[in-house]
Design a protein around this motif. Structure first.
Motif, PDB file in Angstrom:
ATOM      1  N   VAL A  52       0.850  -1.175   0.000  1.00 30.43           N
ATOM      2  CA  VAL A  52       0.000   0.000   0.000  1.00 30.43           C
ATOM      3  C   VAL A  52       0.894   1.235   0.000  1.00 30.43           C
ATOM      4  CG1 VAL A  52      -1.662   1.288   1.368  1.00 30.43           C
ATOM      5  CG2 VAL A  52      -1.879  -1.186   1.153  1.00 30.43           C
ATOM      6  N   LEU A  53       0.599   2.186  -0.876  1.00 30.28           N
ATOM      7  CA  LEU A  53       1.435   3.377  -0.970  1.00 30.28           C
ATOM      8  C   LEU A  53       1.336   4.201   0.309  1.00 30.28           C
ATOM      9  CD1 LEU A  53       0.745   4.501  -4.622  1.00 30.28           C
ATOM     10  CD2 LEU A  53       2.532   3.021  -3.717  1.00 30.28           C
ATOM     11  N   ASP A  54       2.462   4.839   0.645  1.00 29.40           N
ATOM     12  CA  ASP A  54       2.463   5.575   1.903  1.00 29.40           C
ATOM     13  C   ASP A  54       2.273   7.078   1.707  1.00 29.40           C
ATOM     14  OD1 ASP A  54       6.063   5.104   2.212  1.00 29.40           O
ATOM     15  OD2 ASP A  54       4.819   6.008   0.667  1.00 29.40           O
ATOM     16  N   GLU A  55       2.096   7.504   0.466  1.00 31.23           N
ATOM     17  CA  GLU A  55       1.855   8.923   0.240  1.00 31.23           C
ATOM     18  C   GLU A  55       0.500   9.108  -0.418  1.00 31.23           C
ATOM     19  OE1 GLU A  55       4.977  11.099  -1.769  1.00 31.23           O
ATOM     20  OE2 GLU A  55       6.391   9.561  -1.136  1.00 31.23           O
ATOM     21  N   PRO A  56      -0.160  10.240  -0.096  1.00 34.12           N
ATOM     22  CA  PRO A  56      -1.447  10.501  -0.740  1.00 34.12           C
ATOM     23  C   PRO A  56      -1.255  10.696  -2.236  1.00 34.12           C
ATOM     24  CG  PRO A  56      -1.078  11.963   1.121  1.00 34.12           C
ATOM     25  CD  PRO A  56       0.214  11.277   0.840  1.00 34.12           C
ATOM     26  N   LEU A  57      -2.278  10.319  -2.978  1.00 32.25           N
ATOM     27  CA  LEU A  57      -2.225  10.473  -4.419  1.00 32.25           C
ATOM     28  C   LEU A  57      -3.302  11.448  -4.848  1.00 32.25           C
ATOM     29  CD1 LEU A  57      -1.927   6.747  -5.317  1.00 32.25           C
ATOM     30  CD2 LEU A  57      -0.167   8.462  -5.709  1.00 32.25           C
ATOM     31  N   SER A  85      -0.461   8.520 -11.831  1.00 27.74           N
ATOM     32  CA  SER A  85      -0.769   7.970 -10.515  1.00 27.74           C
ATOM     33  C   SER A  85      -1.194   6.515 -10.658  1.00 27.74           C
ATOM     34  CB  SER A  85      -1.876   8.779  -9.861  1.00 27.74           C
ATOM     35  OG  SER A  85      -3.017   8.745 -10.679  1.00 27.74           O
ATOM     36  N   SER A  86      -1.039   5.804  -9.634  1.00 28.51           N
ATOM     37  CA  SER A  86      -1.434   4.401  -9.663  1.00 28.51           C
ATOM     38  C   SER A  86      -2.837   4.288  -9.085  1.00 28.51           C
ATOM     39  CB  SER A  86      -0.460   3.571  -8.827  1.00 28.51           C
ATOM     40  OG  SER A  86      -0.930   3.472  -7.508  1.00 28.51           O
ATOM     41  N   TYR A  88      -3.606   2.707  -6.659  1.00 32.49           N
ATOM     42  CA  TYR A  88      -3.510   2.364  -5.252  1.00 32.49           C
ATOM     43  C   TYR A  88      -3.617   3.605  -4.383  1.00 32.49           C
ATOM     44  CZ  TYR A  88      -2.441  -2.187  -6.894  1.00 32.49           C
ATOM     45  OH  TYR A  88      -2.544  -3.379  -7.512  1.00 32.49           O
ATOM     46  N   LEU A  89      -4.524   3.569  -3.463  1.00 26.06           N
ATOM     47  CA  LEU A  89      -4.788   4.698  -2.583  1.00 26.06           C
ATOM     48  C   LEU A  89      -4.077   4.473  -1.263  1.00 26.06           C
ATOM     49  CD1 LEU A  89      -8.603   5.036  -3.312  1.00 26.06           C
ATOM     50  CD2 LEU A  89      -6.691   6.261  -4.359  1.00 26.06           C
ATOM     51  N   PRO A  90      -3.861   5.570  -0.520  1.00 26.49           N
ATOM     52  CA  PRO A  90      -3.221   5.396   0.790  1.00 26.49           C
ATOM     53  C   PRO A  90      -4.100   4.545   1.694  1.00 26.49           C
ATOM     54  CG  PRO A  90      -4.076   7.600   0.514  1.00 26.49           C
ATOM     55  CD  PRO A  90      -4.167   6.962  -0.825  1.00 26.49           C
TER      56      PRO A  90
ATOM     57  N   LEU B  17       3.040  -3.077 -12.141  1.00 27.24           N
ATOM     58  CA  LEU B  17       2.982  -2.529 -10.792  1.00 27.24           C
ATOM     59  C   LEU B  17       3.434  -3.544  -9.763  1.00 27.24           C
ATOM     60  CD1 LEU B  17      -0.275  -0.481 -10.691  1.00 27.24           C
ATOM     61  CD2 LEU B  17       2.020   0.308 -10.263  1.00 27.24           C
ATOM     62  N   GLY B  24       6.498   0.493  -3.355  1.00 27.96           N
ATOM     63  CA  GLY B  24       5.947   1.692  -2.753  1.00 27.96           C
ATOM     64  C   GLY B  24       6.052   2.927  -3.640  1.00 27.96           C
ATOM     65  N   ILE B  31       5.010   5.837 -13.576  1.00 28.25           N
ATOM     66  CA  ILE B  31       4.047   5.065 -14.347  1.00 28.25           C
ATOM     67  C   ILE B  31       3.043   5.982 -15.021  1.00 28.25           C
ATOM     68  CG2 ILE B  31       4.234   2.951 -13.061  1.00 28.25           C
ATOM     69  CD1 ILE B  31       1.952   3.951 -11.349  1.00 28.25           C
ATOM     70  N   ASP B  45      -2.825   2.128 -14.621  1.00 30.52           N
ATOM     71  CA  ASP B  45      -1.910   1.036 -14.925  1.00 30.52           C
ATOM     72  C   ASP B  45      -1.875   0.066 -13.748  1.00 30.52           C
ATOM     73  OD1 ASP B  45      -0.024  -0.598 -15.893  1.00 30.52           O
ATOM     74  OD2 ASP B  45       1.572   0.903 -16.029  1.00 30.52           O
ATOM     75  N   HIS B 369      -6.848  -4.476  -0.808  1.00 32.45           N
ATOM     76  CA  HIS B 369      -6.137  -3.262  -1.181  1.00 32.45           C
ATOM     77  C   HIS B 369      -7.121  -2.108  -1.286  1.00 32.45           C
ATOM     78  CE1 HIS B 369      -2.675  -5.777  -2.563  1.00 32.45           C
ATOM     79  NE2 HIS B 369      -2.056  -4.768  -1.992  1.00 32.45           N
ATOM     80  N   HIS B 370      -6.619  -0.926  -0.953  1.00 26.31           N
ATOM     81  CA  HIS B 370      -7.431   0.286  -1.081  1.00 26.31           C
ATOM     82  C   HIS B 370      -7.159   0.853  -2.464  1.00 26.31           C
ATOM     83  CE1 HIS B 370      -8.551   4.471   0.680  1.00 26.31           C
ATOM     84  NE2 HIS B 370      -9.577   3.880   0.105  1.00 26.31           N
ATOM     85  N   VAL B 371      -8.127   0.767  -3.335  1.00 27.18           N
ATOM     86  CA  VAL B 371      -7.860   1.091  -4.738  1.00 27.18           C
ATOM     87  C   VAL B 371      -8.958   1.969  -5.327  1.00 27.18           C
ATOM     88  CG1 VAL B 371      -6.507  -0.967  -5.273  1.00 27.18           C
ATOM     89  CG2 VAL B 371      -9.005  -1.064  -5.374  1.00 27.18           C
TER      90      VAL B 371
END
Ligand SMILES: [Zn+2]
Ligand SMILES: [Zn+2]
Ligand SMILES: [Zn+2]
Ligand SMILES: [Zn+2]
Lengths: 327, 408
Positions: A52-57, A85-86, A88-90, B17, B24, B31, B45, B369-371
């Motif tokens: 999980v990304l650790d920064e807000p997107l 951006s990906s 994936y949310l924070p 990804l 991270g 991307i 992506d 996952h939070h997506v």
């Protein structure tokens, strides 16, 4: 103003963020905090799980128009979803709605408790039924068979206590004073230790066509006629009485008929005999039909006392395997 | 699909990804949104296209990427053709929840076996009759398949199945068991006619719900059909074993009981649930196009053959003295055939029906996952139509939504 769900068309009242019918989001939703994602990724997709990304997107700001489906538009990214951006949310903040309605072990607990309650009720009901020793209405010892052997006519008291013998088609209770005289895969013959005039047989036979108990009676009569005595007939003109046999799938209503015939043993004089049947059509667990019966055979002049001497335990404790009532 | 599936050939590193070397925030700025090779939309992506569900990691346009037979839409960790009962008949459950349901069924059945072995036949029969229906009602609650209409859906499916099960079983036993002078073969009546009547009757209560717009998806039809079939099995079990429930056997021999009770507890609910679910799902969206159309055309014939083979074939084997264990295996195999058909139908339906859905942030119920997702989780590829039908996992955004609505 009311909001129409772009997914299913349901009109939702003001203030709804989620369609009341299909659960799809109705308006733009910002990426602030909500549900917990405390659980780890599943183990069944090796190589696919992402940190999980650790920064807000850059995610929807909540000020744009609805991000509903726009199939005609090539650029299908949600509003505010910046290139680069990906998806994936924070990680969402804790304290939000849980991911599941049934938590932890509660599924197992619910099913376990309900099973135990039902099972306990079933066990208690069975105990109460068995405890009240009177047979249920409609279940009675067959005609010609006493409910108890304690009466003076009994001549069968021996030292044996009786017991269950297992055959492929039934678990047969051999009463005290009886022993197994003959046995095959689908029949067993019991004779009293101190009386060679009579015999009790139990048998099962697959049926290749649908039959009623009455038709089974006719078949058994025809069988006796083919076995050497064309004059064999039902002893009385009365309609057959009924009794119960016990199958593993429940108690089975049986006909009770007596066939009067003449028997000619090899090398001996013919004599009048009675062949009594407690017979029934039963259904097996796979739905096929079989005939099951208990047969009481004795010379005519001895039949009544012989049938009286058969303990009712033979009927109450013998269970025909894989047999159940047809109705 | 199947053995012709090509080896996974991944695109260059920046397209992936899930590369173990890209962790991270290393993703940030590197991307780009990509154009899905299969649906042509620009999408985030990720491993799976969130719009059409195609597997993006594959370098070619093969069926393996687009129809992704190696990632069952309701449970991407499994192949579509994997004969897995739970992920097929409980399609809304994530992998973890699924394990809880598996354990609950296993422990419930263990209790049944213990009760049988100790001679408590009446108790074993009662638990057997209610075990699977209880589990399925808990599942409906967990997944909230009924949306905002629990009473209506449960009444129509479970209640309707029970009522029809009582009616059909009682009437058929009267008619077939009491058919005086009937010359019909029992194989015809018990093995063909009765199963076909059951198959026609069982899905009816579920199909009635098709008129409601919120239950427009094939997976709704499946779950409602399964519920109706399980209700039917419950009623049939109660009627068939009424004698045992009212007059317990005096001296039961446990060995005689284990096969009938296994059938009562597991096999018949499985058969009725899967066949009624398959028929309901097949008829749910009759105007479907493409490969889904062909699959749905085969539904009724496959299920018909399976039930007749189950009952008539089982009877013939039994009449020829084949052991009960073998008959049990044979009948289980036929039920699994129906399960495999359901997986093909549901997989194609989820892929088709998941197209062009709205974006929203979501905690994926499958991979957690939070997506940002549309019809499919971009990370694990699960069709989000096969996820619990409620607000959990979505971000509550009352204020922002209200602002947006006021602005319209
Ligand atoms: Zn909606
Ligand atoms: Zn796509
Ligand atoms: Zn794939
Ligand atoms: Zn996911």
């Amino acid at each position: 103003m009311a909001v129409t769900c772009s997914h299913c068309g349901t009109v939702n009242p003001d203030g709804n963020t989620i369609c009341k019918s299909c659960g799809m989001p109705l308006g733009p939703v910002p990426a602030d905090t909500a549900a917990t994602a405390a659980d780890a990724p599943p183990p069944d997709l090796p190589g696919v799980a992402l940190p999980v990304l650790d920064e807000p997107l850059a995610v929807p700001s909540g000020t744009g128009s609805t991000p509903a489906a726009q199939p005609n538009q090539t650029n299908y990214l949600p509003p505010g979803y910046a290139p680069g951006s990906s998806p994936y949310l924070p990680a969402p903040a804790s304290g939000a709605a849980p991911l599941h309605r049934t938590g932890g072990l509660s599924v197992i607990a619910i099913v376990g408790v309900i099973s135990l309650v039902f099972g306990g009720a079933g066990a208690v009901a069975a105990a109460l039924r068995t405890g009240s020793s009177a047979p249920p209405s409609g279940v009675s010892a067959p005609a010609n068979v006493p409910s108890n052997t304690g009466s003076g006519s009994s001549t069968t008291q021996t030292s044996t206590n009786g017991g269950i013998t297992t055959t492929p088609f039934a678990n047969v209770f051999v009463p005290p004073g009886f022993s197994i005289n003959d046995q095959g895969s689908d029949y067993i013959v019991l004779t009293p230790d101190n009386n060679d005039n009579g015999a009790v047989g139990l048998q099962s036979e697959p049926l290749t066509s649908t039959k009623t108990n009455a038709e089974l009676d006719q078949d058994l009569l025809a069988g006796d006629q083919q076995n050497g005595d064309p004059s064999a007939k039902i002893c009385t003109t009365k309609a057959p009485t009924h009794a119960q046999l016990i199958g593993s799938g429940g108690t089975i209503t049986a006909d009770v008929i007596s066939i009067c015939e003449n028997v000619t043993p090899t090398g001996g004089p013919a004599y009048a005999a009675v062949d009594g049947f407690i017979d029934a059509v039963a259904k097996t667990s796979t739905g096929s039909l079989e005939a099951i019966w208990v047969e009481i055979f004795a010379p005519a002049n001895d039949y009544q006392s012989f049938s009286n001497s058969i303990p009712s335990t033979l009927f109450t404790q013998t269970i025909f395997s894989n047999a159940a009532p047809t109705t | 699909m199947g053995p012709t599936e090509p080896e996974l050939r991944f695109l260059p590193t920046e397209r992936r990804l899930h590369s173990p070397t890209l962790q991270g925030s290393q993703h940030m700025g590197r991307i780009q949104p990509v154009t899905c090779e299969h649906c042509g939309k620009q999408v985030p992506d990720a491993v799976f296209c969130t719009n059409c569900g195609a597997h993006q990691g594959l370098a070619d346009h093969s069926i393996a990427a687009q129809e992704r037979p190696h990632h069952f839409a309701a449970h991407p960790g499994e192949h579509v053709a994997q004969p897995s009962i739970f992920t097929t008949l409980f399609p809304h459950l994530g992998h973890r929840k699924l394990q809880e349901f598996r354990w609950a069924l296993l422990l419930g059945f263990a209790l049944v076996v213990v009760l049988t072995a100790t001679g408590l036949i009446t108790a074993a029969v009662v638990v057997s009759v209610f075990l699977v229906p209880t589990l399925y009602v808990v599942y409906l609650y967990e997944a909230q398949v009924y949306r905002t209409e629990p009473a209506l859906v449960l009444g129509a499916t479970l209640g309707g199945g029970i009522v029809l099960g009582l009616a059909v079983t009682i009437i058929s036993e009267r008619v077939i068991g009491g058919s005086l002078g009937s010359t019909g073969e029992p194989i015809l009546s018990y093995g063909v006619i009765l199963p076909v009547i059951q198959l026609i009757v069982m899905p009816i209560p579920a199909l009635l719900l098709r008129v409601l717009p919120q239950f427009g998806q094939t997976i709704d039809g499946l779950v409602f059909g399964v519920t109706a079939g399980i209700g039917f099995a419950l009623a049939e079990g109660v009627v068939s074993y009424w004698n045992i429930l009212t007059y317990p056997p005096l001296q039961p021999v446990s060995a005689d009981w284990i096969y009938p009770i296994t059938s009562l507890a597991l096999l018949i609910p499985l058969l009725h649930g899967s066949t009624a679910g398959a028929v309901a799902a097949t008829l749910w969206r009759p105007s479907r196009t493409g490969s889904g159309r062909w699959i749905s055309l085969f539904g009724v014939p496959i299920v018909l053959v399976a039930v007749v083979a189950f009952y008539a074939g089982g009877q013939i084997l039994d009449n020829h003295g084949v052991g009960q264990l073998i008959v049990l295996f044979y009948q289980t195999a036929l039920a699994l055939l129906v399960v495999l058909y359901i997986r093909q139908l549901v997989h194609h339906s989820l892929i088709e029906e998941g197209l062009d859905q709205a974006y929203r942030p979501i905690v994926c119920p499958h991979c957690h996952h939070h997506v940002m997702a549309a019809g499919f989780c971009p990370s694990c590829g699960v069709a989000l139509d096969a996820s619990p039908r409620r607000e959990t996992g979505l971000l509550p955004a009352q204020a922002a939504a209200q602002t947006a609505q006021e602005g319209q």
